[in-house]
Design a protein around this motif. Structure first.
Motif, PDB file in Angstrom:
ATOM      1  N   GLN A  75       0.818  -1.211   0.000  1.00 26.42           N
ATOM      2  CA  GLN A  75       0.000   0.000   0.000  1.00 26.42           C
ATOM      3  C   GLN A  75       0.852   1.261   0.000  1.00 26.42           C
ATOM      4  O   GLN A  75       0.552   2.223  -0.713  1.00 26.42           O
ATOM      5  CB  GLN A  75      -0.934  -0.014   1.210  1.00 26.42           C
ATOM      6  CG  GLN A  75      -2.053   1.008   1.116  1.00 26.42           C
ATOM      7  CD  GLN A  75      -3.240   0.641   1.982  1.00 26.42           C
ATOM      8  OE1 GLN A  75      -3.737  -0.481   1.886  1.00 26.42           O
ATOM      9  NE2 GLN A  75      -3.683   1.557   2.819  1.00 26.42           N
ATOM     10  N   THR A 140      -7.836   1.902   3.082  1.00 24.49           N
ATOM     11  CA  THR A 140      -7.477   1.678   1.687  1.00 24.49           C
ATOM     12  C   THR A 140      -6.593   2.830   1.217  1.00 24.49           C
ATOM     13  O   THR A 140      -6.485   3.865   1.894  1.00 24.49           O
ATOM     14  CB  THR A 140      -8.731   1.619   0.803  1.00 24.49           C
ATOM     15  OG1 THR A 140      -9.401   2.890   0.882  1.00 24.49           O
ATOM     16  CG2 THR A 140      -9.674   0.513   1.265  1.00 24.49           C
ATOM     17  N   LYS A 142      -7.168   4.823  -1.311  1.00 23.81           N
ATOM     18  CA  LYS A 142      -8.046   5.967  -1.575  1.00 23.81           C
ATOM     19  C   LYS A 142      -8.419   6.677  -0.290  1.00 23.81           C
ATOM     20  O   LYS A 142      -8.362   7.909  -0.202  1.00 23.81           O
ATOM     21  CB  LYS A 142      -9.298   5.491  -2.310  1.00 23.81           C
ATOM     22  CG  LYS A 142     -10.287   6.602  -2.633  1.00 23.81           C
ATOM     23  CD  LYS A 142     -11.494   6.047  -3.352  1.00 23.81           C
ATOM     24  CE  LYS A 142     -12.521   7.146  -3.635  1.00 23.81           C
ATOM     25  NZ  LYS A 142     -13.732   6.596  -4.328  1.00 23.81           N
ATOM     26  N   ARG A 143      -8.803   5.921   0.720  1.00 22.46           N
ATOM     27  CA  ARG A 143      -9.212   6.509   1.994  1.00 22.46           C
ATOM     28  C   ARG A 143      -8.042   7.179   2.699  1.00 22.46           C
ATOM     29  O   ARG A 143      -8.186   8.232   3.307  1.00 22.46           O
ATOM     30  CB  ARG A 143      -9.832   5.431   2.889  1.00 22.46           C
ATOM     31  CG  ARG A 143     -10.261   5.913   4.264  1.00 22.46           C
ATOM     32  CD  ARG A 143     -11.367   6.919   4.212  1.00 22.46           C
ATOM     33  NE  ARG A 143     -12.628   6.328   3.794  1.00 22.46           N
ATOM     34  CZ  ARG A 143     -13.787   6.986   3.784  1.00 22.46           C
ATOM     35  NH1 ARG A 143     -13.820   8.250   4.142  1.00 22.46           N
ATOM     36  NH2 ARG A 143     -14.891   6.389   3.381  1.00 22.46           N
ATOM     37  N   LEU A 145      -5.418   8.606   1.288  1.00 23.03           N
ATOM     38  CA  LEU A 145      -5.163   9.874   0.588  1.00 23.03           C
ATOM     39  C   LEU A 145      -6.237  10.901   0.945  1.00 23.03           C
ATOM     40  O   LEU A 145      -5.936  12.084   1.166  1.00 23.03           O
ATOM     41  CB  LEU A 145      -5.140   9.646  -0.924  1.00 23.03           C
ATOM     42  CG  LEU A 145      -3.954   8.825  -1.450  1.00 23.03           C
ATOM     43  CD1 LEU A 145      -4.178   8.449  -2.912  1.00 23.03           C
ATOM     44  CD2 LEU A 145      -2.650   9.597  -1.305  1.00 23.03           C
ATOM     45  N   PHE A 146      -7.476  10.451   1.019  1.00 21.12           N
ATOM     46  CA  PHE A 146      -8.591  11.316   1.407  1.00 21.12           C
ATOM     47  C   PHE A 146      -8.374  11.871   2.815  1.00 21.12           C
ATOM     48  O   PHE A 146      -8.515  13.072   3.072  1.00 21.12           O
ATOM     49  CB  PHE A 146      -9.880  10.504   1.330  1.00 21.12           C
ATOM     50  CG  PHE A 146     -11.101  11.208   1.870  1.00 21.12           C
ATOM     51  CD1 PHE A 146     -11.878  12.012   1.049  1.00 21.12           C
ATOM     52  CD2 PHE A 146     -11.485  11.053   3.200  1.00 21.12           C
ATOM     53  CE1 PHE A 146     -13.011  12.651   1.543  1.00 21.12           C
ATOM     54  CE2 PHE A 146     -12.607  11.691   3.697  1.00 21.12           C
ATOM     55  CZ  PHE A 146     -13.373  12.492   2.864  1.00 21.12           C
TER      56      PHE A 146
END
Length: 243
Positions: A75, A140, A142-143, A145-146
């Protein structure tokens, strides 16, 4: 008095021990970052250890580093490659516009300069938080980075403080190379982990606000953050949006 001086729980000895840990971390980070694509995993592993150092948690530096390096490798590498690609693209576009190589002028040039400059700043914000988050919380790509973006904005003053301190260390390292070589050698000896260690004081205080109480009490290495299926985390994201 002498007995207290030579007690290894003495704050002075603990501080010296942490300096030694930073030197070891610098060696590990440098070696493990040589392939370039592993820089994300190496940086995540460094933050994993420095966050422990700031919290005064006893653990083997080498074992902790490689434990994090292994568990976060896929990751953290994906995150690093995404940031690297975005940074190269935005950096090239920004340079292309500022140097006048793009045939635009006046208001259009100013507009594109502001747009790409703003995107670069967002990328710096995200890059500042993303690897400490990766080593501290399950999420994840995406999460993560968010979370890195919104957390950096919510804690804007701390974010700016972190960036200013990091730049100051880098500038000091550069100029001391020419004028104060002894200081430069010390900074090179500690390397990137010195920056991570300083940043970890900020991140420890920030992350504590998002840790479920029972997880904080147990000092777990990794805890969930902003998971859509967790009520406590839903409360965290509501608080995050409140600013």
């Amino acid at each position: 008095m002498l007995q207290g001086l030579f007690n290894y729980d003495n704050p002075v000895w603990r501080f010296i021990g942490k300096l030694g840990d930073l030197i070891v971390l610098n060696i590990l980070w440098t070696i493990c970052s040589i392939p370039i694509f592993t820089i994300g995993a190496s940086t995540t592993a460094v933050y994993y250890v420095t966050l422990k150092l700031v919290r005064d948690e006893d653990d083997s530096t080498i074992k902790a580093f490689f434990r994090s390096f292994k568990s976060n490798f896929k990751q953290a590498t994906a995150i690093w490659l995404l940031l690297l690609a975005a940074g190269l693209l935005l950096g090239f576009d920004f340079w292309f516009i500022v140097t006048g190589r793009m045939p635009v002028a006046g208001g259009i040039k100013l507009f594109f300069t502001a747009v790409f400059g703003g995107l670069l700043m967002i990328l710096i914000f995200v890059g500042t938080y993303v690897f400490p988050l990766q080593c501290r919380f399950y999420n994840t790509v995406k999460r993560t980075l968010f979370n890195a973006f919104f957390m950096s904005v919510r804690h804007l003053f701390q974010t700016l403080g972190i960036i200013v301190i990091d730049i100051a260390i880098l500038v000091l390292s550069y100029f001391s190379l020419f004028y104060l070589p002894q200081v430069s050698m010390l900074l090179i000896l500690f390397g990137m982990p010195l920056i991570a260690f300083v940043n970890s004081f900020f991140f420890t205080a920030i992350f504590r606000r998002y840790m479920p109480k029972e997880e904080e009490e147990r000092h777990n290495d990794i805890s969930p953050l902003l998971d859509d299926n967790n009520e406590e985390v839903e409360e965290a994201i509501r608080n995050l949006k409140k600013g």
